[in-house]
Design a protein around this motif. Sequence first.
Motif, PDB file in Angstrom:
ATOM      1  N   TYR A   1       3.595   5.720   6.975  1.00  0.00           N
ATOM      2  CA  TYR A   1       5.032   5.844   7.122  1.00  0.00           C
ATOM      3  C   TYR A   1       5.796   5.318   5.917  1.00  0.00           C
ATOM      4  CZ  TYR A   1       3.433   6.960  12.007  1.00  0.00           C
ATOM      5  OH  TYR A   1       3.258   7.309  13.127  1.00  0.00           O
ATOM      6  N   ILE A   2       5.534   4.140   5.602  1.00  0.00           N
ATOM      7  CA  ILE A   2       6.389   3.381   4.381  1.00  0.00           C
ATOM      8  C   ILE A   2       6.217   4.718   3.170  1.00  0.00           C
ATOM      9  CG2 ILE A   2       6.558   1.563   3.070  1.00  0.00           C
ATOM     10  CD1 ILE A   2       6.097  -0.206   5.145  1.00  0.00           C
ATOM     11  N   SER A   3       4.968   5.185   2.961  1.00  0.00           N
ATOM     12  CA  SER A   3       4.781   5.868   1.790  1.00  0.00           C
ATOM     13  C   SER A   3       5.349   7.056   1.757  1.00  0.00           C
ATOM     14  CB  SER A   3       3.307   5.999   1.771  1.00  0.00           C
ATOM     15  OG  SER A   3       2.926   6.903   2.689  1.00  0.00           O
ATOM     16  N   GLU A   4       5.514   7.470   2.985  1.00  0.00           N
ATOM     17  CA  GLU A   4       6.506   8.821   3.106  1.00  0.00           C
ATOM     18  C   GLU A   4       7.958   8.709   2.713  1.00  0.00           C
ATOM     19  OE1 GLU A   4       5.934  12.416   3.918  1.00  0.00           O
ATOM     20  OE2 GLU A   4       4.640  11.580   2.802  1.00  0.00           O
ATOM     21  N   ILE A   5       8.528   7.547   3.422  1.00  0.00           N
ATOM     22  CA  ILE A   5       9.939   6.869   3.096  1.00  0.00           C
ATOM     23  C   ILE A   5      10.056   6.716   1.660  1.00  0.00           C
ATOM     24  CG2 ILE A   5      11.234   5.130   3.564  1.00  0.00           C
ATOM     25  CD1 ILE A   5      10.053   4.498   6.296  1.00  0.00           C
TER      26      ILE A   5
ATOM     27  N   ILE B   1       0.721  -1.175  -0.092  1.00  0.00           N
ATOM     28  CA  ILE B   1       0.013   0.044  -0.064  1.00  0.00           C
ATOM     29  C   ILE B   1       0.779   1.207   0.050  1.00  0.00           C
ATOM     30  CG2 ILE B   1      -1.997   1.165   1.181  1.00  0.00           C
ATOM     31  CD1 ILE B   1      -2.801  -1.211   2.561  1.00  0.00           C
ATOM     32  N   GLY B   2       2.151   1.139   0.794  1.00  0.00           N
ATOM     33  CA  GLY B   2       2.988   2.371   0.762  1.00  0.00           C
ATOM     34  C   GLY B   2       3.600   2.706  -0.555  1.00  0.00           C
TER      35      GLY B   2
ATOM     36  N   PHE C   1      -5.976  12.354  -1.773  1.00  0.00           N
ATOM     37  CA  PHE C   1      -6.105  11.135  -1.081  1.00  0.00           C
ATOM     38  C   PHE C   1      -5.060  10.422  -0.218  1.00  0.00           C
ATOM     39  CE2 PHE C   1      -6.256   6.507  -0.728  1.00  0.00           C
ATOM     40  CZ  PHE C   1      -7.273   6.323   0.007  1.00  0.00           C
ATOM     41  N   ALA C   2      -3.853  10.382  -0.919  1.00  0.00           N
ATOM     42  CA  ALA C   2      -2.746   9.666  -0.269  1.00  0.00           C
ATOM     43  C   ALA C   2      -2.206  10.647   1.003  1.00  0.00           C
ATOM     44  CB  ALA C   2      -1.587   9.566  -1.320  1.00  0.00           C
TER      45      ALA C   2
END
Lengths: 217, 240
Positions: free
Chosen positions: A101-105, A34-35, A52-53
């Motif tokens: 969190y992973i999406s930001e990383i 999902i990230g 959305f994200a």
Amino acid sequence: MNFEQIVPSMPYILQGIWVTLQIVLIAGLLGFAIGIILSLFKIGRIPFLRWFADGYTSIFRGTPLVLQLMIIYYASPQLFGVQIEAYTAAILSFGLNSAAYISEIIRAGIQAVDKGQREAAMALGVPYNKMMKDVILSQALKNILPALMNEFITLTKESAIVTVIGVTDIMRRAYIVGSDKFSFLEPLLFAGMIYYLMVLVLTFAGKWVEGRMRKSD
Amino acid sequence: MIKVEGLYKSFGQLEVLKDITAEIKEGEVVVVIGPSGSGKSTFLRCLNLLEEPTSGKIVIGQDEVTGKKFNPQKLRSEVGMVFQHFHLFPHMTVLENVTYAPLKVKGVQKQEADQLGRELLAKVGLSEKADEYPNRLSGGQKQRVAIARALAMQPNVMLFDEPTSALDPEMVKEVLDVMKSLAKTGMTMMIVTHEMGFAREVADRVIFMDEGMLVEQADPTSFFSSPSSERAQNFLQKVL
């Protein structure tokens, strides 16, 4: 302190490792998948998906994980029309939470890849999907591996809060043994040691993978 | 081969290209020169749609690439481009850099792609570097790999965007030599450069740009000896 009294219960606590690992692994993979999607939304051109994200990340980072866990578990009849299992609720909430969190990383990792890489791939006629996968993400992942590993370690430790919805992970089992023997210190210390060893193993695994990926440097 | 008509390009308020009209024939080597900020690179980047033209028409071969329905990927797979800063893929070996696009864009078989890749690396004099990673190469070697990578798609046209501007002086020649031999094979080439000696020697035609306009175009001998516009005269006085 008397560890002898919990020796017969140690296998019972140790069996919790498997429960914890399962939750962390599946939630980690879910969060990663999902990230990636969310990070692509964030850097994409479609305003609604970006919105959305960003909103998703803001909400999941802005509220306590234990609250998310309890909403998904206790409110599941109202949310989904059925009472889902505690184990499923744990995986869902951890997966959805770490996705934020992973999406930001990943977003930061993608943006750190030199713009020229994208242009070079475009100039060769490489389609967007392949460019993202082979050129951008594969470079980004290498750079963000330490941050991802960190997130995974956090997830392993935080998974202990599934104990509040009754999943019999390491933590819950230690607590049960403690109340059974009227002595909490020993089983809790034992649980702490297990978590610490798991984190050490993860840290070493991360270093090893990182080392292998540094081949091209 | 390439026809450009009334090309305009703006970045917001800033008009970078103004009414560019030009034609490049098959096999021709055209060098674009001009002061920095004159729009040379933007012009080049419009030709493979790395920059989207604001208005105007570009026709490459039979295709009007500025048409609404046109697929830029098809164009880009037929037009090679070499960048000032090389932009090799650092996580791939030299050979993988060269074979990547043929494998993934054209669907060429691995064995065939490797063979073509090694031939091209031999052509640019880097056979022995095939299995190295780019960070082990010098700037000149990187740029030669970048040329091989672009050639691996077997393009009809090659665009060079200041290919030697980021190089140490002693490495400029090796890259220009590769480009010279490429010109001799009859490749259609368009080169943005500050290398006046190279322009004089290799170009069939020189295009001079200033402030987003195509000011003058001529064969190199007459351009360098007697430029007709005042702006070109001023420019040449400064650089020669």
